[in-house]
Write a protein that holds these residues in place. Structure first.
Motif, short mmCIF file in Angstrom:
data_model
loop_
_atom_site.label_atom_id
_atom_site.label_comp_id
_atom_site.label_asym_id
_atom_site.label_seq_id
_atom_site.Cartn_x
_atom_site.Cartn_y
_atom_site.Cartn_z
N TYR A 90 0.84 -1.20 0.00
CA TYR A 90 0.00 0.00 0.00
C TYR A 90 0.88 1.25 0.00
CZ TYR A 90 -3.34 3.52 1.47
OH TYR A 90 -4.11 4.64 1.52
N LEU A 91 1.94 1.24 0.83
CA LEU A 91 2.82 2.41 0.87
C LEU A 91 3.53 2.62 -0.46
CD1 LEU A 91 4.30 2.12 4.46
CD2 LEU A 91 2.52 3.65 3.62
N SER A 92 3.88 1.51 -1.12
CA SER A 92 4.49 1.63 -2.45
C SER A 92 3.52 2.26 -3.44
CB SER A 92 4.92 0.27 -2.99
OG SER A 92 5.92 -0.28 -2.20
N LEU A 93 2.27 1.80 -3.39
CA LEU A 93 1.26 2.36 -4.29
C LEU A 93 1.13 3.86 -4.05
CD1 LEU A 93 -1.57 -0.33 -3.95
CD2 LEU A 93 0.00 -0.02 -5.85
N LEU A 94 1.09 4.24 -2.77
CA LEU A 94 0.95 5.64 -2.39
C LEU A 94 2.11 6.47 -2.94
CD1 LEU A 94 -0.60 6.98 0.50
CD2 LEU A 94 1.82 7.21 0.87
N THR A 95 3.32 5.95 -2.74
CA THR A 95 4.51 6.66 -3.21
C THR A 95 4.50 6.84 -4.71
OG1 THR A 95 5.74 5.63 -1.42
CG2 THR A 95 7.02 6.60 -3.21
N MET A 96 4.23 5.73 -5.41
CA MET A 96 4.33 5.78 -6.86
C MET A 96 3.17 6.58 -7.46
SD MET A 96 7.12 4.34 -7.48
CE MET A 96 7.32 3.58 -9.07
N HIS A 97 1.99 6.47 -6.86
CA HIS A 97 0.87 7.29 -7.34
C HIS A 97 1.24 8.77 -7.25
CE1 HIS A 97 -3.15 9.00 -7.73
NE2 HIS A 97 -2.94 9.65 -6.61
N GLY A 98 1.71 9.18 -6.08
CA GLY A 98 2.05 10.59 -5.88
C GLY A 98 3.15 11.05 -6.82
N THR A 99 4.21 10.26 -6.89
CA THR A 99 5.36 10.69 -7.69
C THR A 99 5.00 10.76 -9.17
OG1 THR A 99 6.68 9.48 -6.10
CG2 THR A 99 7.79 10.27 -8.06
N ILE A 100 4.35 9.71 -9.66
CA ILE A 100 4.02 9.69 -11.09
C ILE A 100 3.06 10.81 -11.43
CG2 ILE A 100 2.78 8.36 -12.84
CD1 ILE A 100 4.06 5.86 -11.69
N MET A 101 2.07 11.02 -10.58
CA MET A 101 1.09 12.07 -10.87
C MET A 101 1.73 13.46 -10.82
SD MET A 101 -1.77 10.91 -11.75
CE MET A 101 -3.20 9.91 -11.50
#
Lengths: 594, 288
Positions: A90-101
């Motif tokens: 979940y934390l990975s998803l959060l990180t990558m969602h934020g960074t990519i967006m």
């Protein structure tokens, strides 16, 4: 081949004073596929490359957010292919969602995409000032995107530290599974992205200052150009700082330095670092991070101004005030980074200063908002899809912006900071408002870019679904935040005090499904219209700026060998006595008074 | 009425005031007497003013606008835009140097802030400073500084030489005109040699630091020494590559104007990097 080359050089003469020998900057229309569509020097092709890169990235980011919303309400669900989402996943998803967006969508599409395509045309230039640098800038961005996607596939997976990358979590490979190679790739990607953005910013600033057509004074530039120009200045000053911060973080991780890491114990083991300051990272990061917010939103403001004026058939209300407001927002944007750190421990005097400066941003923002409303008021408004999105932008900017002054006050920020309130705030204003700016730009400029019109009916359906959907997702977050639902927690369904909020959370997840589904309407409309849409004429919206004076789509040198001369400001609509209700910027013999 | 259509209201103060009121009456503008009266009071402007439109105050548009812009084969007449390209490239350099400066400003703020931070001693539990004073090889660095300043001088001579060359090139191309032969000293080559010597000297300084026991992770102070010198060395190496490129284009007999732009901009860049080095050296020497 070699002989051919040397022959070419000989043709330039021994003294090299042949007038056609200047190959450094100029470039003729390319003929091969690779030079035309892949390694193109044409700012229009590069703009589209940026646009489609961002379109790819936004679907990746959206998919990650959907996984997060699913995990929030069904934490034990067994998903097809992905299985059970672990807390660290979940934390990975959060990180990558934020960074990519943030980096590959909000920074890439409005500036790299639309800015690249339309800034040179709107100021009457045949291309960017440095076309080769422009190409390098795009391909560097592309590499950064590949590098960050690679973080998903290495041992340990994607990093856990959020898009803000707070040390010491981000600085210690032993801190978690994603903090090994994945975190190194994340930092490398950000650093590469910084270099790409600096190259882009350099190009935008030089082009705006030096390549304006005859008569295109600074105060005759469309507000879109002003927005891209100021955004480029913000990028120029901010990305260098993030680059330096990223370099030092890599050193902390890999060479044992202690910039950000204090004496710290991980799993009972004392790490080799000491004396570093996690706050140091936060200062450097947010010195970049806050201007980054404006890098994302300013181009949207420019597009909204352009469209509200065009579709209301009225001059923009207070052009100069709009220009100074953009400058004011850009300037204040560098003075307020500390408001992200009220929770991190800060002298109350600093917090007070940052708080005052932050609330001061409300002034130029209000100037812009009221000028937008003033522009619409009394106009003969044409409610076409681009206009709907421009109005939607204003709506989201207001609803997202109003929670800003709450968070700007330390005393309110401290209870709200780690709750969903902040998530609601920045998604509305930085995320969705900026995305609405991009949608507005897409529907507005699509005829110029592809020579065809997008489908109006499906455009409206897409608009209303997206507007209602995004409000349904992000508005309740303010309420959730005030009810103390924490953010970044992978699982809170077990917490007794949050039980009564689960129905609301479930509703938001369903809203996310609908909203994301609606985006497929957009994509289908986009690609269908590219090939099957009705043919567009050169100026379908009856707008005044220079891109509407040239052919559709514009020729390689934008104006087909002609050099435009500008006689008017950008928003001469409904000029009394003029033959039509709009006066093109290049129209020499008609009424004006600007 | 029709005769007025060709007339243009200039950027007078009165005109601007009318412009501001226009938004309010936009809905019903089509042909009421009041608006026509406003319009017909507008002055006629001459062709001159149309060709050279008035600029807004403080807009930066007082400079004559550029024709064409892109230059080369698309603007029509490549050499006419040579001056424009030079100015544009110089402008680009200034903008780029702002970005570079932000990197060094950022490192400096880390330097100052990290220097003042206390560190928790894990044995005694007391707060102590872990900022060790770096024992810099000052003599060696002074030699390096001298080499870099010398290279700054040679690159300036190279810049002036190629400026002369570029200025004389059109004269030389006139058939039957001879202006004598100027002997060209390889200032670019000298700069490259001095630049390489500087980088080698910096490498020796790193080796000397390691001999004295200061490694990357020894202390935040030594980390910063390496970071600052490395950032500067990478910038300088980039400048060296461009100078080598300029030399290569000379061998390829490329247009002297093109080479002049490259050399000119690199020379300014080089001077700036010399200044940055003086700044870094002063920072490391005096803010220990």
């Amino acid at each position: 081949m070699v002989a051919q080359d040397s022959h070419d050089h000989d043709a330039h003469g021994p003294h090299g004073n042949d007038p056609h020998g200047h190959a450094v900057h100029a470039h003729a229309a390319p003929t091969s596929f690779i030079r035309k569509y892949i390694f193109s020097l044409d700012h229009k092709v590069i703009g589209l490359q940026y646009y489609f890169l961002a379109l790819t990235a936004v679907f990746v980011g959206m998919f990650l957010s959907l996984l997060m919303r699913i995990h929030m309400i069904w934490p034990t669900a067994n998903l097809p292919l992905l299985g059970h989402i672990q807390p660290e996943t979940y934390l990975s998803l959060l990180t990558m969602h934020g960074t990519i967006m943030v980096f590959f969508v909000l920074t890439t599409a409005p500036q790299g995409g639309f800015g690249n395509y339309f800034l040179p045309i709107q100021i009457g230039a045949p291309d960017m000032a440095f076309p080769v640098l422009n190409m390098l800038s795009f391909w560097t961005t592309f590499i950064a995107f590949v590098v960050i996607l690679a973080a998903f596939f290495v041992t340990g997976g994607a990093p856990l530290h959020g898009w803000t990358g707070y040390a010491p979590l981000s600085a210690l490979p032993s801190a978690g599974p994603g903090e090994q190679l994945g975190a190194d790739l994340w930092i490398a990607s950000i650093a590469i992205f910084c270099v790409a953005s600096l190259m882009g910013a350099l190009n935008f600033i030089t082009t705006t200052l030096d390549l304006r057509a005859k008569g295109m004074t600074m105060m005759r530039m469309p507000l879109t150009v002003w927005a891209w120009f100021i955004t480029a200045i913000l990028g120029l000053l901010a990305f260098g700082v993030l680059l330096s911060a990223g370099i030092l973080l890599l050193l902390d991780r890999n060479l044992g330095t202690s910039f950000y890491v204090p004496l710290v114990v991980v799993n009972g083991q004392i790490m080799g670092h000491k004396g570093g300051s996690p706050l140091l990272w936060q200062h450097l990061f947010w010195f970049f991070g806050h201007p980054e917010v404006y890098i994302a939103i300013l181009p949207g403001m420019g597009v909204a101004s352009q469209l509200l004026s065009t579709f209301s058939r009225k001059p923009i209300f207070g052009y100069k005030a709009m220009v100074y407001a953009i400058m004011g927002i850009g300037f204040l944007g560098f003075m307020v980074w500390g408001h992200h750190m009220f929770m991190s421990g800060m002298s109350p005097y600093s917090a007070f200063a940052f708080s005052i400066m932050t609330m001061a941003i409300g002034v130029p923002s209000a100037i812009k908002t009221f000028n937008w409303l003033g522009t619409i008021r009394g106009g003969r408004v044409r409610f076409q899809t681009p206009m709907l999105y421009a109005i939607g932008f204003v709506s989201l900017f207001v609803s997202g912006g109003l929670s800003g002054p709450f968070l700007a006050q330390p005393v309110l920020d401290i209870p709200l900071h780690d709750t969903a309130f902040v998530v609601g705030h920045f998604h509305l204003i930085m995320g969705v408002a900026a995305i609405f700016g991009m949608f507005a730009g897409t529907y507005y400029w699509f005829p110029k870019m592809f020579g065809r019109m997008m489908n109006e009916k499906w455009g409206r359906v897409h608009f209303f679904l997206t507007l209602a959907g995004t409000y349904a997702i992000f508005m309740p977050m303010h309420y959730l935040g005030m009810a103390a639902q924490p953010r970044r927690y992978s699982q809170f369904t077990e917490l007794a005090y949050l039980q009564h909020l689960i129905p609301l959370n479930t509703f938001m997840t369903y809203a996310a499904f609908v909203t994301i589904g609606a985006q497929f309407i957009f994509v289908i409309n986009l690609f269908w219209s590219m090939f099957k849409g009705p043919k567009a004429n050169d100026n379908p919206w009856e707008a005044t700026t220079l891109e509407w004076t040239t052919a559709t789509p514009p020729p390689h040198d934008n104006f087909g060998g002609k050099t435009p001369v500008v006689y008017h400001g950008p928003y001469e609509y409904s000029v009394p006595g003029a033959p039509k209700d709009f006066v093109m910027q290049t129209d020499p013999a008609t009424v004006t008074s600007h | 009425m029709p005769s007025q259509r060709g007339r243009v209201a200039p950027a007078t103060a009165a005109g601007r005031r009318r412009y501001k009121t226009r938004g309010r009456v936009a809905r019903g503008h089509t042909g009421t007497e009041a608006h026509m009266a406003t319009f017909s009071s507008a002055a006629t402007i001459t062709d001159q003013a149309v060709k050279d439109p008035k600029t807004g105050r403080g807009s930066g548009g007082t400079r004559p606008p550029l024709p064409g812009g892109g230059g080369g084969d698309r603007g029509g007449g490549g050499s006419s835009d040579y001056g424009g390209r030079l100015r544009r490239t110089r402008l680009g350099l200034i903008v780029g140097l702002v970005a570079s400066s932000m990197l060094f400003v950022s490192f400096t703020s880390v330097y100052i802030m990290r220097r003042g931070l206390p560190s928790l001693d894990d044995r005694t539990g007391a707060y102590v400073s872990d900022w060790l004073q770096v024992n810099l090889p000052t003599t060696l660095l002074l030699v390096n500084t001298f080499l870099l300043l010398l290279s700054s001088l040679t690159v300036e001579l190279a810049r002036r030489q190629i400026t002369r060359q570029a200025a004389l090139a059109p004269v030389r191309s006139i058939p039957g005109v001879s202006i004598g032969k100027e002997r060209y000293f390889p200032w670019l080559g000298a700069t490259v040699a001095l630049g390489l010597a500087f980088l080698a000297g910096q490498w020796m300084a790193w080796r000397e630091l390691a001999n004295r026991g200061f490694y990357m992770a020894t202390s935040p102070s030594s980390s910063m020494v390496y970071v600052l010198t490395a950032a500067h060395a990478i910038h300088l190496a980039g400048g060296l590559l461009v100078l080598l490129y300029a030399g290569a284009t000379a061998l390829q007999q490329k247009a002297v104007e093109d080479r002049r732009i490259v050399v000119d901009v690199t020379a300014w860049y080089w001077h700036f990097m010399a200044l940055v080095w003086l700044y870094i050296f002063a920072l490391l020497e005096f803010v220990r």
